[in-house]
Motif scaffolding. Structure first.
Motif, short mmCIF file in Angstrom:
data_model
loop_
_atom_site.label_atom_id
_atom_site.label_comp_id
_atom_site.label_asym_id
_atom_site.label_seq_id
_atom_site.Cartn_x
_atom_site.Cartn_y
_atom_site.Cartn_z
N HIS A 1 0.84 -1.20 0.00
CA HIS A 1 0.00 0.00 0.00
C HIS A 1 0.88 1.25 0.00
CE1 HIS A 1 -1.93 3.40 2.11
NE2 HIS A 1 -2.91 3.13 1.27
N PHE B 1 -10.97 1.78 -8.86
CA PHE B 1 -11.19 2.29 -7.51
C PHE B 1 -11.54 3.78 -7.53
CE2 PHE B 1 -9.44 3.37 -3.15
CZ PHE B 1 -10.53 2.86 -2.49
N ALA C 1 -14.63 5.06 -5.67
CA ALA C 1 -14.41 5.90 -4.48
C ALA C 1 -15.01 7.29 -4.66
CB ALA C 1 -12.91 6.02 -4.19
N ASN D 1 -21.33 13.03 6.02
CA ASN D 1 -20.68 12.47 4.84
C ASN D 1 -20.99 10.99 4.77
OD1 ASN D 1 -18.09 10.83 5.28
ND2 ASN D 1 -17.86 12.54 6.72
N PRO D 2 -20.77 10.38 3.61
CA PRO D 2 -21.31 9.03 3.41
C PRO D 2 -20.58 7.91 4.15
CG PRO D 2 -20.82 10.14 1.33
CD PRO D 2 -20.20 10.94 2.39
N VAL E 1 -15.88 4.02 8.25
CA VAL E 1 -14.63 3.37 7.87
C VAL E 1 -14.46 2.04 8.61
CG1 VAL E 1 -12.15 3.61 8.21
CG2 VAL E 1 -13.43 5.45 7.14
N ARG F 1 -12.53 -1.33 9.94
CA ARG F 1 -11.18 -1.80 10.25
C ARG F 1 -11.25 -3.07 11.09
NH1 ARG F 1 -10.02 1.47 6.96
NH2 ARG F 1 -8.65 3.27 7.13
N LEU G 1 -17.08 8.13 10.68
CA LEU G 1 -16.66 9.45 10.17
C LEU G 1 -17.87 10.28 9.79
CD1 LEU G 1 -13.70 8.89 7.73
CD2 LEU G 1 -13.67 9.50 10.13
N SER H 1 -11.05 11.23 6.41
CA SER H 1 -10.32 10.31 7.28
C SER H 1 -8.95 10.87 7.68
CB SER H 1 -10.19 8.94 6.62
OG SER H 1 -9.83 7.98 7.58
N HIS I 1 -4.56 6.05 5.06
CA HIS I 1 -5.57 5.83 4.02
C HIS I 1 -6.40 7.08 3.76
CE1 HIS I 1 -4.76 1.60 3.57
NE2 HIS I 1 -4.73 1.49 4.89
N CYS J 1 -8.14 10.11 2.26
CA CYS J 1 -8.61 10.14 0.86
C CYS J 1 -7.59 10.77 -0.10
CB CYS J 1 -9.91 10.94 0.80
SG CYS J 1 -10.59 11.05 -0.84
N ILE K 1 -9.49 16.69 -5.53
CA ILE K 1 -10.36 16.59 -6.71
C ILE K 1 -11.82 16.67 -6.26
CG2 ILE K 1 -11.13 15.02 -8.56
CD1 ILE K 1 -8.28 14.04 -8.82
N LEU L 1 -16.87 19.57 -6.28
CA LEU L 1 -18.08 19.96 -5.54
C LEU L 1 -18.23 21.48 -5.52
CD1 LEU L 1 -17.78 17.40 -2.60
CD2 LEU L 1 -19.73 17.58 -4.17
C1 HEM Z 1 -16.81 14.01 -0.98
C2 HEM Z 1 -16.25 12.99 -1.59
C3 HEM Z 1 -15.35 11.98 -0.91
C4 HEM Z 1 -15.31 11.57 0.40
C5 HEM Z 1 -16.20 12.04 1.56
C6 HEM Z 1 -14.25 10.58 0.49
C7 HEM Z 1 -13.89 9.95 1.68
C8 HEM Z 1 -12.89 9.00 1.77
C9 HEM Z 1 -12.55 8.30 2.99
C10 HEM Z 1 -13.25 8.48 4.33
C11 HEM Z 1 -11.51 7.48 2.71
C12 HEM Z 1 -10.80 6.54 3.69
C13 HEM Z 1 -11.45 5.18 3.64
C14 HEM Z 1 -10.82 4.19 4.60
O1 HEM Z 1 -9.84 4.52 5.26
O2 HEM Z 1 -11.33 3.04 4.72
C15 HEM Z 1 -11.18 7.66 1.31
C16 HEM Z 1 -10.17 6.99 0.66
C17 HEM Z 1 -9.89 7.15 -0.68
N1 HEM Z 1 -10.52 7.99 -1.58
FE1 HEM Z 1 -12.01 9.26 -1.13
N2 HEM Z 1 -13.68 10.42 -0.73
C18 HEM Z 1 -14.32 11.25 -1.63
C19 HEM Z 1 -14.04 11.39 -2.98
C20 HEM Z 1 -13.01 10.76 -3.64
C21 HEM Z 1 -12.68 10.96 -5.04
C22 HEM Z 1 -13.41 11.92 -5.98
C23 HEM Z 1 -11.63 10.13 -5.31
C24 HEM Z 1 -10.88 9.97 -6.62
C25 HEM Z 1 -10.79 10.90 -7.54
C26 HEM Z 1 -11.29 9.42 -4.09
C27 HEM Z 1 -10.26 8.52 -3.97
C28 HEM Z 1 -9.91 7.86 -2.80
C29 HEM Z 1 -8.84 6.90 -2.71
C30 HEM Z 1 -7.93 6.46 -3.86
C31 HEM Z 1 -8.82 6.43 -1.37
C32 HEM Z 1 -7.91 5.36 -0.76
C33 HEM Z 1 -6.63 5.93 -0.20
C34 HEM Z 1 -5.71 4.89 0.40
O3 HEM Z 1 -6.14 3.82 0.83
O4 HEM Z 1 -4.51 5.16 0.44
N3 HEM Z 1 -12.15 9.83 -3.10
N4 HEM Z 1 -12.04 8.59 0.77
#
Ligand code: HEM
Length: 413
Positions: A96, A239, A243, A288-289, A292, A294, A317, A349, A353, A355, A360, A365
């Motif tokens: 990772h 993903f 995501a 927010n949606p 998380v 674990r 969260l 978060s 991990h 986001c 973006i 938004l």
């Molecule tokens: C308002 C919109 C969004 C929210 C509230 C959000 C929230 C989150 C949260 C809470 C996590 C952590 C999940 C975990 O630890 O289990 C996460 C991870 C991630 N999100 Fe978002 N996200 C959003 C939009 C996006 C968008 C638009 C993208 C891509 C363009 C994205 C890509 C990712 C990726 C790649 C991870 C994983 C990171 C990792 O494990 O290193 N997210 N997101």
């Protein structure tokens, strides 16, 4: 010291529709029995803001539990199961870290800003099509918004949006852990996988590869520089679709729901691009949606309680910003509120991990809200709405609105 099993914990029916309609009240009630943790049929729920911060920051003691979800769904060995267990967020710590480091340095606010003109054009086109209708289900509009932007950012053929949107809807519901959905989850996943494999292959073969400066160029280039295997690159693009879909959709829908009760703030969003950022920050605090998931990777002691290794824990969260012990007037929507850095909302978060797409997400938004407020004048609630399952990609189900369309940008006040 007590173990979790010895505590008298409230038991939450998180899978019930009544819970999804108002989780905040249920968690507040649970607090009266235990201030930070509750039990359910699918694991424990840490719901206190400070406890979430303290525990989520200890990355070495927890591992993402997406494999647990595959297990519960009985989907081991299927294409969707493989993807869920091997996607970026589920990889073992060293893999990772290597993959994330390769990409994270490129996912800067600067790169998100570079994408803004592309985002603006996409939203304008969408509003040109939707605004003349004078009434529609805003959730449906909002569902088309992140996917249309993602299609633009990776140069995918727009005719395929409806099919992929239905795949993403289904994949989002996978986390509500209803096994009867498994056949549609597989079908939805495979459709998305075929699209991603095709767009990557086509871009690699295209003479303008690397010159578009879009998200797909960045992902392919960065992946090639870091010798990322093709399968991992494909998984990452899949993903990104997953995501960014119902996260962005549900946040935008909830934000409009808030603003329907505050026409003064809505009008300000039409005039003031920067103010939209504040409104979204505050909306992301209130809702927010994401919950998380674990597993504890070792025995963890917190507040004199022993949580044994391999315990499934959900971090809420999504309602952590409504914790009255951390936020004054926690339920009040006030985009101008002062934020104490010690209790900063954590919608994206914390820890390793956090986001990757947050810049973006924020940019798209903000661009969307600004144009929506300009083009859909005086929106009113025009029917009833419900709630999506909790946990999962939680949020509003449907938001019928009526409004007066305008094709002119209001003059600044
Ligand atoms: C308002 C919109 C969004 C929210 C509230 C959000 C929230 C989150 C949260 C809470 C996590 C952590 C999940 C975990 O630890 O289990 C996460 C991870 C991630 N999100 Fe978002 N996200 C959003 C939009 C996006 C968008 C638009 C993208 C891509 C363009 C994205 C890509 C990712 C990726 C790649 C991870 C994983 C990171 C990792 O494990 O290193 N997210 N997101």
């Amino acid at each position: 010291m007590q173990t979790l099993a010895q505590l008298n914990l409230p038991h939450l029916a998180v899978e019930d529709a009544a819970f999804a309609a108002d989780p905040v009240s249920h968690f507040r009630e649970a607090r009266k029995t235990n201030p930070w943790i509750a039990a359910s049929d699918i694991g424990y729920w840490v719901h206190d803001y400070q406890a979430i911060r303290d525990l989520l920051s200890q990355d070495d003691k927890f591992r993402p539990a997406y494999d647990g979800i595959v297990e519960i769904m009985g989907a081991r060995g299927t294409p969707w199961g493989r993807f869920t267990e091997e996607q970026l967020i589920s990889l073992p710590p060293e893999q990772h870290a290597a993959l994330r480091t390769t990409f994270a340095r490129k996912f800067t606010p600067r790169f998100a800003n570079q994408l803004r003109p592309m985002m603006r054009e996409t939203i304008t086109r969408m509003l040109d099509e939707w605004a003349p209708r004078e009434r529609f289900d805003f959730e449906e509009f909002a569902a088309n918004f992140p996917i249309t932007i993602m299609f633009t950012l990776v140069g995918a053929p727009v005719e395929e949006i409806p099919g992929i949107r239905s795949s993403l809807e289904t994949l989002g519901l996978a986390f509500s852990m209803d096994k009867s959905r498994i056949p549609e989850i597989h079908e939805g996943y495979e459709r998305l996988e075929r699209l991603v494999q095709r767009i990557i292959a086509e871009r690699r073969a295209s003479p303008d590869k690397g010159t578009r400066g879009d998200l797909l160029d960045l992902l392919i280039e960065t992946g090639d520089e870091g010798n990322v295997p093709e399968r991992q690159l494909q998984d990452l693009v899949i993903f990104f679709f997953v995501a960014g879909y119902d996260t962005s959709k549900n946040v935008l829908t909830y934000t409009l729901r808030l603003l329907l009760d505050r026409p003064d703030l809505y009008e300000r969003c039409a005039r003031d691009h920067e103010y939209c950022r504040k409104v979204l920050d505050e909306s992301l605090r209130l809702f927010n949606p994401g919950s998380v998931p674990r597993f504890t990777d070792q025995d963890v002691v917190y507040r004199d309680v022993l949580i044994p290794k391999d315990t499934m824990i959900w971090f809420t969260l999504n309602i952590s910003g409504r914790d009255e012990t951390a936020f004054e007037d926690a339920d009040t929507f006030d985009p101008d509120r002062e934020i104490d850095p010690a209790t900063r909302p954590i919608p994206f978060s914390l820890g390793k991990h956090m986001c990757l797409g947050q810049h973006i997400a924020r940019a798209q938004l903000q661009e969307a809200l600004h144009q929506i407020a300009q083009r859909l004048h005086d929106p009113q609630l025009a029917g009833e709405y419900g709630w999506r399952p909790y946990p999962g990609a939680w949020g509003l189900k449907g938001l019928p609105i009526a409004f007066t369309p305008t094709d002119k940008t209001p003059e600044p006040a």
